[in-house]
Design an enzyme around this catalytic site. Structure first.
Site, PDB file in Angstrom:
ATOM      1  N   HIS A  36       0.811  -1.219   0.000  1.00  0.00           N
ATOM      2  CA  HIS A  36       0.000   0.000   0.000  1.00  0.00           C
ATOM      3  C   HIS A  36       0.840   1.262   0.000  1.00  0.00           C
ATOM      4  O   HIS A  36       2.049   1.222   0.206  1.00  0.00           O
ATOM      5  CB  HIS A  36      -0.989  -0.021   1.178  1.00  0.00           C
ATOM      6  CG  HIS A  36      -0.345   0.139   2.515  1.00  0.00           C
ATOM      7  ND1 HIS A  36       0.103  -0.917   3.268  1.00  0.00           N
ATOM      8  CD2 HIS A  36      -0.059   1.255   3.237  1.00  0.00           C
ATOM      9  CE1 HIS A  36       0.619  -0.465   4.400  1.00  0.00           C
ATOM     10  NE2 HIS A  36       0.543   0.840   4.399  1.00  0.00           N
TER      11      HIS A  36
ATOM     12  N   HIS B 238      -1.559  10.891   6.116  1.00  0.00           N
ATOM     13  CA  HIS B 238      -1.611   9.748   7.042  1.00  0.00           C
ATOM     14  C   HIS B 238      -1.060  10.124   8.425  1.00  0.00           C
ATOM     15  O   HIS B 238      -1.485   9.566   9.430  1.00  0.00           O
ATOM     16  CB  HIS B 238      -0.802   8.594   6.449  1.00  0.00           C
ATOM     17  CG  HIS B 238      -0.715   7.366   7.298  1.00  0.00           C
ATOM     18  ND1 HIS B 238      -1.783   6.831   7.988  1.00  0.00           N
ATOM     19  CD2 HIS B 238       0.337   6.547   7.565  1.00  0.00           C
ATOM     20  CE1 HIS B 238      -1.401   5.745   8.636  1.00  0.00           C
ATOM     21  NE2 HIS B 238      -0.120   5.557   8.404  1.00  0.00           N
TER      22      HIS B 238
HETATM   23 MN    MN Z   1       0.770   2.602   5.871  1.00  0.00          MN
END
Ligand code: MN
Length: 258
Positions: A73, A79
Protein backbone atom coordinates in the site's frame (compact mmCIF):
# COMPACT_ATOMS: atom_id res chain seq x y z
CA UNK A 1 9.10 4.46 -33.71
CA UNK A 2 7.65 6.67 -30.98
CA UNK A 3 8.98 6.35 -27.47
CA UNK A 4 5.74 4.66 -26.37
CA UNK A 5 5.86 2.23 -29.30
CA UNK A 6 9.43 1.39 -28.30
CA UNK A 7 8.30 0.83 -24.72
CA UNK A 8 5.47 -1.51 -25.71
CA UNK A 9 7.73 -3.37 -28.12
CA UNK A 10 10.43 -3.77 -25.45
CA UNK A 11 7.90 -5.14 -22.96
CA UNK A 12 6.57 -7.62 -25.54
CA UNK A 13 10.05 -8.84 -26.41
CA UNK A 14 10.98 -9.01 -22.70
CA UNK A 15 13.81 -6.52 -23.25
CA UNK A 16 11.92 -4.74 -20.49
CA UNK A 17 10.70 -7.09 -17.77
CA UNK A 18 7.62 -6.17 -15.73
CA UNK A 19 8.17 -7.25 -12.11
CA UNK A 20 5.24 -7.43 -9.72
CA UNK A 21 6.19 -5.92 -6.36
CA UNK A 22 2.71 -6.53 -4.93
CA UNK A 23 1.63 -8.94 -2.17
CA UNK A 24 -1.47 -11.05 -2.83
CA UNK A 25 -4.55 -9.81 -1.00
CA UNK A 26 -6.64 -12.24 0.99
CA UNK A 27 -7.86 -12.75 4.55
CA UNK A 28 -4.39 -13.92 5.63
CA UNK A 29 -2.51 -10.86 4.31
CA UNK A 30 -0.60 -9.50 7.32
CA UNK A 31 -1.88 -6.27 8.88
CA UNK A 32 -0.23 -4.14 11.54
CA UNK A 33 -1.32 -4.80 15.16
CA UNK A 34 -1.18 -1.77 17.43
CA UNK A 35 -1.23 -2.31 21.20
CA UNK A 36 -4.13 -1.09 23.36
CA UNK A 37 -5.51 1.55 23.66
CA UNK A 38 -4.99 2.20 19.92
CA UNK A 39 -7.60 1.14 17.34
CA UNK A 40 -6.73 -1.43 14.70
CA UNK A 41 -7.64 -2.00 11.08
CA UNK A 42 -9.56 -5.12 9.97
CA UNK A 43 -8.17 -7.91 7.80
CA UNK A 44 -8.98 -7.92 4.10
CA UNK A 45 -12.16 -9.81 3.23
CA UNK A 46 -14.54 -10.61 0.38
CA UNK A 47 -18.30 -10.78 0.72
CA UNK A 48 -20.00 -12.47 -2.16
CA UNK A 49 -22.75 -10.44 -3.85
CA UNK A 50 -23.69 -13.11 -6.37
CA UNK A 51 -22.09 -16.06 -8.14
CA UNK A 52 -24.06 -17.24 -11.18
CA UNK A 53 -27.04 -17.84 -8.94
CA UNK A 54 -30.44 -16.37 -8.03
CA UNK A 55 -28.75 -13.20 -6.85
CA UNK A 56 -27.19 -12.69 -10.28
CA UNK A 57 -27.51 -15.59 -12.70
CA UNK A 58 -24.76 -14.70 -15.17
CA UNK A 59 -22.29 -12.86 -13.01
CA UNK A 60 -19.93 -13.17 -10.07
CA UNK A 61 -18.87 -10.25 -7.90
CA UNK A 62 -17.88 -9.36 -4.35
CA UNK A 63 -17.87 -6.46 -1.96
CA UNK A 64 -14.46 -6.00 -0.40
CA UNK A 65 -13.53 -4.87 3.08
CA UNK A 66 -10.02 -3.54 3.49
CA UNK A 67 -8.02 -1.03 5.45
CA UNK A 68 -6.28 1.72 3.55
CA UNK A 69 -3.01 0.36 4.95
CA UNK A 70 -3.49 -3.30 4.10
CA UNK A 71 -1.07 -5.40 2.06
CA UNK A 72 1.14 -3.59 -0.43
CA UNK A 73 0.00 0.00 0.00
CA UNK A 74 0.74 3.67 -0.41
CA UNK A 75 1.05 6.11 2.53
CA UNK A 76 -0.09 9.65 1.67
CA UNK A 77 1.26 12.67 3.59
CA UNK A 78 -2.05 13.19 5.41
CA UNK A 79 -1.61 9.75 7.04
CA UNK A 80 0.55 11.36 9.74
CA UNK A 81 -0.19 14.33 12.00
CA UNK A 82 2.95 16.04 10.70
CA UNK A 83 1.42 15.91 7.19
CA UNK A 84 -2.16 16.69 8.18
CA UNK A 85 -2.28 19.70 5.82
CA UNK A 86 -0.66 17.73 3.00
CA UNK A 87 -2.04 15.64 0.17
CA UNK A 88 -4.59 12.90 0.70
CA UNK A 89 -4.11 9.86 -1.49
CA UNK A 90 -6.45 11.17 -4.20
CA UNK A 91 -4.38 14.35 -4.47
CA UNK A 92 -1.01 12.70 -5.09
CA UNK A 93 0.15 13.91 -8.53
CA UNK A 94 -0.06 11.03 -10.98
CA UNK A 95 3.34 12.00 -12.39
CA UNK A 96 4.89 10.82 -9.09
CA UNK A 97 3.29 7.41 -9.52
CA UNK A 98 5.81 6.52 -12.24
CA UNK A 99 9.31 7.13 -10.94
CA UNK A 100 12.84 5.70 -10.93
CA UNK A 101 14.01 3.58 -8.03
CA UNK A 102 17.23 2.84 -6.22
CA UNK A 103 17.28 -0.54 -4.47
CA UNK A 104 19.43 -0.79 -1.34
CA UNK A 105 19.94 -4.35 -0.17
CA UNK A 106 20.39 -4.75 3.57
CA UNK A 107 18.88 -8.24 3.74
CA UNK A 108 22.06 -9.74 5.24
CA UNK A 109 22.10 -7.12 8.01
CA UNK A 110 18.37 -7.61 8.72
CA UNK A 111 18.81 -11.40 8.81
CA UNK A 112 21.53 -10.99 11.43
CA UNK A 113 19.56 -8.38 13.41
CA UNK A 114 15.79 -8.01 12.96
CA UNK A 115 16.00 -4.59 14.64
CA UNK A 116 18.56 -3.39 12.07
CA UNK A 117 18.33 0.35 11.39
CA UNK A 118 19.48 2.05 8.22
CA UNK A 119 21.74 5.03 8.94
CA UNK A 120 22.73 7.92 6.65
CA UNK A 121 26.24 6.41 6.49
CA UNK A 122 24.79 3.21 4.97
CA UNK A 123 23.08 5.23 2.25
CA UNK A 124 26.20 7.30 1.59
CA UNK A 125 28.25 4.10 1.31
CA UNK A 126 25.70 2.78 -1.21
CA UNK A 127 25.85 6.08 -3.12
CA UNK A 128 29.64 5.88 -3.32
CA UNK A 129 29.22 2.63 -5.27
CA UNK A 130 26.07 3.32 -7.29
CA UNK A 131 25.70 7.08 -7.54
CA UNK A 132 23.20 9.41 -5.90
CA UNK A 133 19.66 8.41 -5.01
CA UNK A 134 17.35 9.30 -7.91
CA UNK A 135 15.87 12.81 -7.86
CA UNK A 136 12.09 12.50 -7.88
CA UNK A 137 12.36 8.74 -7.36
CA UNK A 138 12.07 6.11 -4.67
CA UNK A 139 14.55 4.63 -2.27
CA UNK A 140 13.52 0.96 -2.05
CA UNK A 141 14.92 -0.64 1.09
CA UNK A 142 15.38 -4.39 0.76
CA UNK A 143 15.52 -6.38 3.99
CA UNK A 144 14.39 -9.87 2.92
CA UNK A 145 11.23 -9.38 4.96
CA UNK A 146 9.01 -10.29 2.01
CA UNK A 147 9.94 -13.95 2.59
CA UNK A 148 7.95 -13.77 5.84
CA UNK A 149 4.78 -12.29 4.34
CA UNK A 150 2.94 -15.63 4.28
CA UNK A 151 2.66 -15.56 8.07
CA UNK A 152 1.32 -12.71 10.19
CA UNK A 153 3.38 -13.98 13.14
CA UNK A 154 6.68 -14.14 11.26
CA UNK A 155 5.98 -10.89 9.42
CA UNK A 156 5.28 -8.85 12.57
CA UNK A 157 7.91 -10.79 14.56
CA UNK A 158 6.62 -9.60 17.93
CA UNK A 159 7.53 -10.80 21.41
CA UNK A 160 6.72 -9.44 24.87
CA UNK A 161 8.81 -6.34 24.09
CA UNK A 162 6.92 -5.56 20.89
CA UNK A 163 7.57 -6.09 17.17
CA UNK A 164 11.10 -6.59 15.85
CA UNK A 165 11.40 -5.61 12.21
CA UNK A 166 14.04 -3.53 10.40
CA UNK A 167 13.65 0.15 9.64
CA UNK A 168 15.51 3.44 9.55
CA UNK A 169 17.08 5.47 12.35
CA UNK A 170 15.74 8.84 13.49
CA UNK A 171 18.69 10.57 11.83
CA UNK A 172 18.22 8.65 8.59
CA UNK A 173 14.48 9.45 8.51
CA UNK A 174 15.27 13.17 8.86
CA UNK A 175 17.96 12.94 6.19
CA UNK A 176 15.62 11.18 3.76
CA UNK A 177 12.91 13.76 4.43
CA UNK A 178 14.97 16.92 4.19
CA UNK A 179 18.14 16.22 2.22
CA UNK A 180 17.67 13.19 -0.02
CA UNK A 181 16.16 13.98 -3.44
CA UNK A 182 13.67 11.09 -3.27
CA UNK A 183 9.86 11.37 -3.19
CA UNK A 184 9.61 8.54 -0.71
CA UNK A 185 10.77 5.23 0.68
CA UNK A 186 9.52 1.76 -0.16
CA UNK A 187 9.92 -1.14 2.26
CA UNK A 188 9.12 -4.86 2.53
CA UNK A 189 7.84 -4.61 6.13
CA UNK A 190 4.35 -3.80 7.44
CA UNK A 191 5.19 -0.09 7.69
CA UNK A 192 8.00 2.29 6.78
CA UNK A 193 9.14 2.48 10.40
CA UNK A 194 11.03 -0.15 12.35
CA UNK A 195 9.04 -2.49 14.57
CA UNK A 196 10.57 -0.85 17.65
CA UNK A 197 9.93 2.70 16.38
CA UNK A 198 7.13 3.24 18.92
CA UNK A 199 9.96 3.65 21.45
CA UNK A 200 12.12 6.02 19.36
CA UNK A 201 12.40 9.75 20.06
CA UNK A 202 10.38 10.94 18.25
CA UNK A 203 8.21 7.83 17.82
CA UNK A 204 7.73 6.54 14.26
CA UNK A 205 10.35 8.94 12.83
CA UNK A 206 10.02 7.74 9.24
CA UNK A 207 6.30 8.46 9.13
CA UNK A 208 6.76 11.74 11.02
CA UNK A 209 9.62 13.12 8.94
CA UNK A 210 8.78 11.90 5.43
CA UNK A 211 5.02 12.42 5.46
CA UNK A 212 5.55 15.76 7.21
CA UNK A 213 7.81 16.74 4.31
CA UNK A 214 5.10 15.84 1.78
CA UNK A 215 6.87 12.62 0.81
CA UNK A 216 5.34 9.15 0.47
CA UNK A 217 5.63 5.59 1.71
CA UNK A 218 5.25 2.25 -0.06
CA UNK A 219 5.04 -0.79 2.17
CA UNK A 220 4.89 -4.59 2.05
CA UNK A 221 6.70 -4.68 -1.28
CA UNK A 222 7.84 -8.02 -2.66
CA UNK A 223 10.44 -9.19 -5.16
CA UNK A 224 12.86 -6.32 -4.60
CA UNK A 225 15.54 -9.04 -4.80
CA UNK A 226 15.17 -9.27 -8.58
CA UNK A 227 15.59 -5.52 -9.15
CA UNK A 228 18.95 -3.96 -10.04
CA UNK A 229 20.46 -1.41 -7.62
CA UNK A 230 19.72 1.36 -10.14
CA UNK A 231 17.71 1.72 -13.33
CA UNK A 232 14.32 0.24 -12.42
CA UNK A 233 11.17 2.33 -12.85
CA UNK A 234 8.34 1.91 -10.34
CA UNK A 235 4.68 2.22 -11.28
CA UNK A 236 2.59 2.56 -8.11
CA UNK A 237 -1.20 2.55 -8.39
CA UNK A 238 -3.03 3.57 -5.20
CA UNK A 239 -6.79 4.11 -5.57
CA UNK A 240 -7.80 7.78 -5.58
CA UNK A 241 -9.81 7.49 -2.35
CA UNK A 242 -11.13 10.99 -1.66
CA UNK A 243 -9.80 12.12 1.74
CA UNK A 244 -7.98 8.77 2.01
CA UNK A 245 -4.80 8.47 4.09
CA UNK A 246 -3.47 5.73 1.83
CA UNK A 247 -4.59 2.87 -0.34
CA UNK A 248 -3.77 -0.68 -1.25
CA UNK A 249 -1.75 -0.39 -4.45
CA UNK A 250 -0.63 -2.53 -7.33
CA UNK A 251 3.07 -1.78 -7.59
CA UNK A 252 5.07 -2.84 -10.63
CA UNK A 253 8.66 -2.28 -11.66
CA UNK A 254 10.04 -2.03 -15.18
CA UNK A 255 13.51 -3.48 -15.52
CA UNK A 256 15.67 -3.36 -18.63
CA UNK A 257 17.18 -6.78 -19.42
CA UNK A 258 19.92 -6.87 -22.01
MN1 MN B 1 0.77 2.60 5.87
Amino acid sequence: MSVLDQLVSAIRSAAIEVVDLTARLDASTPVIQLPAPFANTVPFSLREVSRYDDRGPAWYWNDITTGEHTGTHFDAPVHWITGRDGADVSAVPVSSLIAPAAVLDFSAEAAADPDFLLEPAHVRQWESQHGPLPAGGWMLYRTGWDARSGSQREFLNADETGPHTPGVSVECARWLATEAPVIGIGVETVGTDAGAAHSFEPPFPCHAALLGAGKYGLTQLQNLAVLPPTGAVVIAGPLPIVAGSGSPARVLALVERS
